[in-house]
Write an enzyme that holds these catalytic residues in place. Structure first.
Site, PDB file in Angstrom:
ATOM      1  N   LYS A 141       5.774   3.544 -11.034  1.00 30.56           N
ATOM      2  CA  LYS A 141       5.054   3.974  -9.832  1.00 30.56           C
ATOM      3  C   LYS A 141       4.303   2.786  -9.262  1.00 30.56           C
ATOM      4  O   LYS A 141       3.505   2.146  -9.950  1.00 30.56           O
ATOM      5  CB  LYS A 141       4.049   5.091 -10.146  1.00 30.56           C
ATOM      6  CG  LYS A 141       3.344   5.612  -8.888  1.00 30.56           C
ATOM      7  CD  LYS A 141       4.312   6.336  -7.978  1.00 30.56           C
ATOM      8  CE  LYS A 141       3.806   6.441  -6.531  1.00 30.56           C
ATOM      9  NZ  LYS A 141       4.027   5.208  -5.747  1.00 30.56           N
ATOM     10  N   THR A 142       4.588   2.498  -8.017  1.00 30.59           N
ATOM     11  CA  THR A 142       3.983   1.366  -7.329  1.00 30.59           C
ATOM     12  C   THR A 142       2.723   1.793  -6.579  1.00 30.59           C
ATOM     13  O   THR A 142       2.463   2.978  -6.382  1.00 30.59           O
ATOM     14  CB  THR A 142       4.975   0.767  -6.319  1.00 30.59           C
ATOM     15  OG1 THR A 142       5.340   1.786  -5.382  1.00 30.59           O
ATOM     16  CG2 THR A 142       6.222   0.263  -7.019  1.00 30.59           C
ATOM     17  N   GLY A 143       1.975   0.795  -6.142  1.00 32.81           N
ATOM     18  CA  GLY A 143       0.807   1.045  -5.304  1.00 32.81           C
ATOM     19  C   GLY A 143       0.534  -0.156  -4.428  1.00 32.81           C
ATOM     20  O   GLY A 143       0.510  -1.285  -4.929  1.00 32.81           O
TER      21      GLY A 143
ATOM     22  N   SER B 110      -1.437   3.746  -4.566  1.00 32.70           N
ATOM     23  CA  SER B 110      -0.577   4.904  -4.836  1.00 32.70           C
ATOM     24  C   SER B 110      -0.174   5.072  -6.291  1.00 32.70           C
ATOM     25  O   SER B 110       0.495   6.061  -6.629  1.00 32.70           O
ATOM     26  CB  SER B 110       0.679   4.821  -3.971  1.00 32.70           C
ATOM     27  OG  SER B 110       0.367   5.105  -2.618  1.00 32.70           O
TER      28      SER B 110
END
Length: 301
Positions: A234-236, A66
């Site tokens: 922003k993580t993923g 993501s």
């Protein structure tokens, strides 16, 4: 091993030059130790100051998961800026947009569909809450992942590819490896965004505020930093295969130091056999070490 010996020798040689070089060498040794301590490929990039970029295991091919929603947000806001539209522009949310069996806070809150939300509201779901259904809705508005890929390539980021949406990745987990980047490409993009080179000031402020409000991954980049440290990130998180290997566990962002300096940082983990909590703790330790290096640098001055 030979590469490690060369790096350690180079660090030892630099350490004899100045206290600053010795500190930098110690930081790189600790980061290498952390990357070697887990059953995974870990890539790191960080901008420690103007013209001073650190990389560990930098190469293309890290699945973004993501994290690519940040890339999508930039392409989306750029398209609105060019069309002279504001983030108040409304988009329709249909019940068919709200797929089951995927992470979707919007679907959980408003499953009926048949309403409109502004781009700004949708970005809050996509970025701050990493909503997969909202991400794909925004892809449809933009014209698909390929539109975002062209935008990113137009910025000269040749190590980055965006080619699959969330529905495709959940239907065929192998396509997680279609959306990839390098740690260095990720921090270069963060830096250009931070410096206001990509969007109108109002759009930059909106996305920065949204990233500062990110609710996912509190145990990643932010996990071991001093309480209250602002991090626009922003993580993923990828999917695990039948053998328990996770394709991606990532966090990229901009850390704000108390003295007003910033640090753009990307930690990308791929093909990890570790637990989610171990991956997150590894990211947090890397972030903490880089933060402490920068904080102590100001004290020395």
């Amino acid at each position: 091993m030979f590469r490690r010996l060369l790096l350690w020798f180079g660090c030892w040689a630099m350490a004899g030059c100045s206290p600053q070089a010795a500190r930098r060498a110690a930081l790189e040794r600790e980061l290498l130790r952390l990357t070697d301590s887990v059953q995974a490929q870990v890539g790191i990039a960080a901008v420690l100051g103007e013209g001073d970029t650190l990389t560990i295991n930098n190469k293309p091919g890290y699945p973004m998961a993501s994290v690519f929603k940040f890339h999508q947000a930039l392409a989306l806001l750029d398209s609105l800026d060019r069309a002279r539209l504001t983030p108040d522009f409304p988009l329709s949310v249909r019940s068919s947009d709200l797929l089951p069996d995927t992470w979707s806070p919007l679907r959980d809150a408003r499953p009926e569909g048949g309403y409109s939300l502004s781009v700004a509201e949708l970005l809050a779901y996509s970025i701050a809450h990493s909503d997969n259904n909202v991400c794909d809705l925004l892809f449809r508005f933009l014209g698909g992942p390929e539109t975002v890929g062209r935008y990113i390539h137009g910025l000269g980021l040749s190590d980055t590819a965006v080619a699959a949406d969330e529905e495709t990745m959940h239907r065929d987990p192998a396509t997680q490896y279609a959306n990839t980047t390098s740690p260095l490409d990720a921090v270069r993009l963060l830096e250009r965004f931070r410096r206001g080179e990509l969007l109108r000031p109002s759009s930059t402020d909106l996305l920065m505020h949204t990233m500062l409000s990110t609710a996912t991954g509190p145990d990643k980049l932010k996990g071991l930093l001093p309480a209250g440290t602002p991090v626009a990130h922003k993580t993923g998180s990828g999917l695990r295969d039948a053998q328990g290997t996770v394709a991606a566990d990532n966090d990229i962002g901009i850390i704000f130091l108390p003295d007003g300096r910033t640090c753009s940082i990307a930690v990308l983990i791929t093909d990890s056999a570790e637990a989610d909590s171990t991956n997150a703790h590894t990211i947090a330790l890397i972030s903490k070490n880089i933060y402490n290096y920068l904080a102590s640098e100001e004290t020395i001055k």
